[in-house]
Design a protein around this motif. Structure first.
Motif, PDB file in Angstrom:
ATOM      1  N   TYR A  65       0.823  -1.210   0.000  1.00 56.98           N
ATOM      2  CA  TYR A  65       0.000   0.000   0.000  1.00 56.98           C
ATOM      3  C   TYR A  65       0.859   1.263   0.000  1.00 56.98           C
ATOM      4  O   TYR A  65       0.539   2.236  -0.703  1.00 56.98           O
ATOM      5  CB  TYR A  65      -0.926  -0.005   1.217  1.00 56.98           C
ATOM      6  N   LEU A  68       1.973   2.686  -3.378  1.00 50.22           N
ATOM      7  CA  LEU A  68       0.986   3.153  -4.336  1.00 50.22           C
ATOM      8  C   LEU A  68       0.977   4.682  -4.403  1.00 50.22           C
ATOM      9  O   LEU A  68       0.902   5.354  -3.379  1.00 50.22           O
ATOM     10  CB  LEU A  68      -0.412   2.659  -3.959  1.00 50.22           C
ATOM     11  N   PRO A  71      -3.236   6.360  -3.754  1.00 46.77           N
ATOM     12  CA  PRO A  71      -3.794   5.033  -3.452  1.00 46.77           C
ATOM     13  C   PRO A  71      -5.294   4.891  -3.661  1.00 46.77           C
ATOM     14  O   PRO A  71      -5.768   3.790  -3.943  1.00 46.77           O
ATOM     15  CB  PRO A  71      -3.426   4.827  -1.975  1.00 46.77           C
TER      16      PRO A  71
END
Length: 344
Positions: A65, A68, A71
């Motif tokens: 995550y 990213l 995101p």
């Protein structure tokens, strides 16, 4: 796609998530089930980088995550309907998210219309009901038009129309090829929504299978027969080597045979049937059977139960450690939110 590989999380001596390995695939709705304290919310928080794994990994389209960029355009999530600044209007709440993730301003109006909050877009979120908060949280998840959607108890607080709406929304998202991962304690709703199930108990994987296979493998399926020629029917079934369970209601229950085969057998012996019905357990019954040994918080059915002499009362058990540790965490997990928590 969401991929978990040996994902583990410990809080002190407690293991909340224990070496979970599974994938959440696109194009279907994957239900995430488990008793209270099973580690579902902790798992979802690790997907979003809100909790760091003790070991193992979780990848979103092949990346962590924190790798990213913007995101919300990859994964949208609703973990807590109250995770928003109550002093902001619904519109400004979404606008802040959009600006922090490079999302066009026009998208805010679109998602407010999608979730049915256009009429209250300029009202402050602190005055919203639980159901309205859920809709605003879902709007935030949809804001970046992501390929992956993750919802924790999305129907909580919604009225019947709202439940029907979110169910159809998730189905349409999956039909469009998106990844949909949803956790819920409402078994009847999950049975109507999910195609695939991931079930955990005490942090460990118990099942990763289709809805149909899960119910079939964790429940008893049988065919119920009722006939005015009951004794003759019993003789015919026994002669065919079929095991029969007799019930107090006069019906017969047959394991291991299909309704079609039993109907043809009765017809070949000119037997009249008043009932020929296949029976299968509900998702709830199958879930209770599989997780019976994994339930951490047991209630007692007798509210007037008294303790035997010398028997100690069961101590009160706290919620999962992460719930106390980060009550204000936002579902999108951005550092921007932490720096701007008190913004207008």
């Amino acid at each position: 796609m969401i991929e978990l590989d040996g994902l583990t999380k410990r809080f002190g001596t407690k293991t909340a998530v224990d070496h979970l390995t599974f994938s959440v695939r696109p194009g279907i709705i994957t239900g995430f089930l488990g008793p209270n304290g099973a580690g579902k919310t902790t798992t979802m928080r690790m997907v979003l980088g809100l909790d760091n794994p003790t070991s193992g990994s979780v990848l979103i389209d092949g990346k962590r995550y924190d790798q990213l960029k913007d995101p919300l355009t990859y994964i949208g999530a609703l973990l807590d309907a109250k995770a928003m600044h109550g002093g902001r209007s619904a519109y400004n709440h979404l606008l802040c998210l959009a600006q922090s993730n490079g999302i066009p301003k026009a998208r805010v109006t679109e998602v407010l219309d999608t979730v049915g909050l256009t009429a209250v877009a300029r009202k402050k979120a602190k005055g919203f009901s639980l159901g309205m908060g859920q809709r605003l949280g879902i709007a935030g998840a949809l804001l970046g038009d992501p390929r992956i959607l993750m919802f924790d108890e999305p129907v909580n607080g919604l009225d019947p129309e709202g439940i029907h709406w979110i169910r159809n929304l998730m189905k349409s998202l999956a039909a469009a090829g998106r990844t949909v991962f949803v956790s819920s304690h409402l078994m009847s709703e999950m049975a109507l929504t999910a195609d695939h199930l991931v079930v955990i108990g005490q942090g460990r994987l118990l099942a990763d299978t289709s809805m149909a296979d899960f119910i079939r493998n964790n429940s008893r399926s049988y065919v119920r027969l009722r006939s005015p020629q009951r004794e003759r029917l019993l003789d015919v079934l026994h002669e065919a080597g079929i095991t029969v369970v007799e019930t107090g209601s006069g019906a017969l229950e047959v394991d291991g045979g299909s309704a079609e085969q039993l109907g043809e057998l009765a017809a070949s012996h000119h037997l009249t049937l008043h009932e020929l019905s296949p029976q299968q357990a509900s998702l709830e019954e199958a879930f209770m059977r599989l997780t019976a040994e994994s339930v951490e918080y047991h209630a007692h059915s007798d509210p007037h139960r008294t303790l035997e002499p010398g028997q100690a009362a069961e101590p009160h058990r706290a919620a999962e450690p992460h719930q106390a540790a980060a009550p204000e965490s936002q579902p999108w997990g951005s550092s921007w939110q932490q720096k701007n928590r008190k913004g207008a």
